[in-house]
Scaffold this active site. Sequence first.
Site, PDB file in Angstrom:
ATOM      1  N   ARG A  64       0.667  -1.406  -0.284  1.00  0.00           N
ATOM      2  CA  ARG A  64      -0.191   0.224  -0.094  1.00  0.00           C
ATOM      3  C   ARG A  64       0.752   1.088   0.159  1.00  0.00           C
ATOM      4  O   ARG A  64       0.506   2.885  -0.471  1.00  0.00           O
ATOM      5  CB  ARG A  64      -0.820   0.405   1.285  1.00  0.00           C
ATOM      6  CG  ARG A  64      -2.099   1.096   0.721  1.00  0.00           C
ATOM      7  CD  ARG A  64      -3.060   0.664   2.812  1.00  0.00           C
ATOM      8  NE  ARG A  64      -4.261   1.451   1.952  1.00  0.00           N
ATOM      9  CZ  ARG A  64      -3.704   3.209   3.107  1.00  0.00           C
ATOM     10  NH1 ARG A  64      -3.612   2.389   4.310  1.00  0.00           N
ATOM     11  NH2 ARG A  64      -4.830   3.489   3.162  1.00  0.00           N
ATOM     12  N   HIS A  68       0.256   4.502  -2.744  1.00  0.00           N
ATOM     13  CA  HIS A  68      -0.207   5.536  -2.530  1.00  0.00           C
ATOM     14  C   HIS A  68       1.108   6.912  -2.447  1.00  0.00           C
ATOM     15  O   HIS A  68       0.792   8.053  -3.012  1.00  0.00           O
ATOM     16  CB  HIS A  68      -0.583   6.026  -0.515  1.00  0.00           C
ATOM     17  CG  HIS A  68      -1.114   5.328   0.050  1.00  0.00           C
ATOM     18  ND1 HIS A  68      -2.150   6.266   0.234  1.00  0.00           N
ATOM     19  CD2 HIS A  68      -2.063   4.499  -0.727  1.00  0.00           C
ATOM     20  CE1 HIS A  68      -3.856   5.364   0.433  1.00  0.00           C
ATOM     21  NE2 HIS A  68      -3.799   4.295  -0.049  1.00  0.00           N
ATOM     22  N   GLY A  74       4.056  11.132  -8.203  1.00  0.00           N
ATOM     23  CA  GLY A  74       4.732  10.144  -8.954  1.00  0.00           C
ATOM     24  C   GLY A  74       5.118   9.169  -8.376  1.00  0.00           C
ATOM     25  O   GLY A  74       5.085   9.110  -6.759  1.00  0.00           O
ATOM     26  N   ASN A  96      -3.793   9.096   4.474  1.00  0.00           N
ATOM     27  CA  ASN A  96      -2.967   8.155   4.976  1.00  0.00           C
ATOM     28  C   ASN A  96      -2.684   7.812   6.390  1.00  0.00           C
ATOM     29  O   ASN A  96      -2.363   6.646   6.993  1.00  0.00           O
ATOM     30  CB  ASN A  96      -1.518   8.535   4.109  1.00  0.00           C
ATOM     31  CG  ASN A  96      -1.335   8.499   2.737  1.00  0.00           C
ATOM     32  OD1 ASN A  96      -2.278   7.491   1.964  1.00  0.00           O
ATOM     33  ND2 ASN A  96      -0.823   9.988   2.351  1.00  0.00           N
ATOM     34  N   HIS A 194      -6.469  -5.764  -1.888  1.00  0.00           N
ATOM     35  CA  HIS A 194      -7.067  -5.993  -1.267  1.00  0.00           C
ATOM     36  C   HIS A 194      -6.919  -7.342  -0.484  1.00  0.00           C
ATOM     37  O   HIS A 194      -7.827  -7.716   0.536  1.00  0.00           O
ATOM     38  CB  HIS A 194      -8.311  -5.228  -1.359  1.00  0.00           C
ATOM     39  CG  HIS A 194      -8.140  -4.011  -0.828  1.00  0.00           C
ATOM     40  ND1 HIS A 194      -9.569  -2.907  -1.777  1.00  0.00           N
ATOM     41  CD2 HIS A 194      -6.952  -2.569  -0.876  1.00  0.00           C
ATOM     42  CE1 HIS A 194      -9.024  -1.949  -1.705  1.00  0.00           C
ATOM     43  NE2 HIS A 194      -7.896  -1.722  -1.905  1.00  0.00           N
ATOM     44  N   SER A 250      -8.247 -15.556   4.130  1.00  0.00           N
ATOM     45  CA  SER A 250      -6.280 -16.148   3.432  1.00  0.00           C
ATOM     46  C   SER A 250      -5.872 -14.507   4.053  1.00  0.00           C
ATOM     47  O   SER A 250      -5.726 -13.716   2.940  1.00  0.00           O
ATOM     48  CB  SER A 250      -7.212 -16.745   2.492  1.00  0.00           C
ATOM     49  OG  SER A 250      -6.785 -15.858   1.492  1.00  0.00           O
TER      50      SER A 250
END
Length: 327
Positions: A64, A68, A74, A96, A194, A250
């Site tokens: 993640r 982000h 960039g 965040n 996810h 899982s």
Amino acid sequence: MGSNNIITGLISLVLLAACCLSNVEAQLQVGFYRSTCSSAEFIIRNEVFSAFQANNGIAAGLVRLHFHDCFVRGCDGSVLIDSTTGNTAEKDSPANFPSLRGFEVVDTIKSALETACPGVVSCADILAFAARDSLLITGGIGYDVPAGRKDGTVSLASETIDLPPATFNVAQLTQNFANKGLTQEEMVTLSGTHTVGRSHCTSFRNRLYSFNATVNQDPSLDATYAAQLKLSCPQADNDPNLVVPMNPDSPNVSDVGYFVDVLNNRGLFTSDQTLLTNQSTLAQVVQNAQDTFLWNNKLIAAMVKMGKIGVLTGDAGQIRLNCRIPN
């Protein structure tokens, strides 16, 4: 302006864009540190594996972090920069904080790299390698990461508006990813990450208790699953630290369980479940749910492409000696 001049101008813009893309492609290379820090990828992987052994949830956090980072300014490592008295950085924006994690692991990696090869490996490249290793350690397929990114020096919380929130519908997601040069299929593919990690209850609480003016619970959410979520996220408990696994069956394995969950109306976010509302994205969810190998290979291509968004190379940017502070 005449039509011929307009056409000529458009052709020039296309050629310029192609030239810029070619320059990026040429400067990002697999094995970039082979001659300057041959142990770089080994050091990063070793530290990621050690962190995973201590906390198996960290893999999702590192994936993640890379996402982000790339979606704001960039892939330049700007998400790692600390806030100062005069500036609130990306990491402290509502998009965040407090959900992003893995910063301490990046610090450990950077410290080890600075000991082995001072001033050589960028923080942006650390994020790209660490994301790859995190997918690998959770059961995904390893892949080559083109490197050579430089680090940025600017980090603004206000720019995290570029990040797609959990409330987006499929049209908004498609446009958001298109703004970064990614296709709708790549959006669906990347949503599959996810399958690992956890979410704070605050990110989906509205689906359980205050969906809209007439319905408390989101009708697209499986009733049994919603009841389970309510046990973990009680209406009267607004603790921002309450979390649940993204994929309950899982949570620490990179598999197609995410897509299976979405098909069973067990997508945790609105932005997950919305993939069933469009014929094209629905077809991709079904295809991915049925073919782990296909999704893994599409994920590799999408991760590599995402890792090239807005990169700084060559004389642009710097190699930050401390990932939290510009030199």
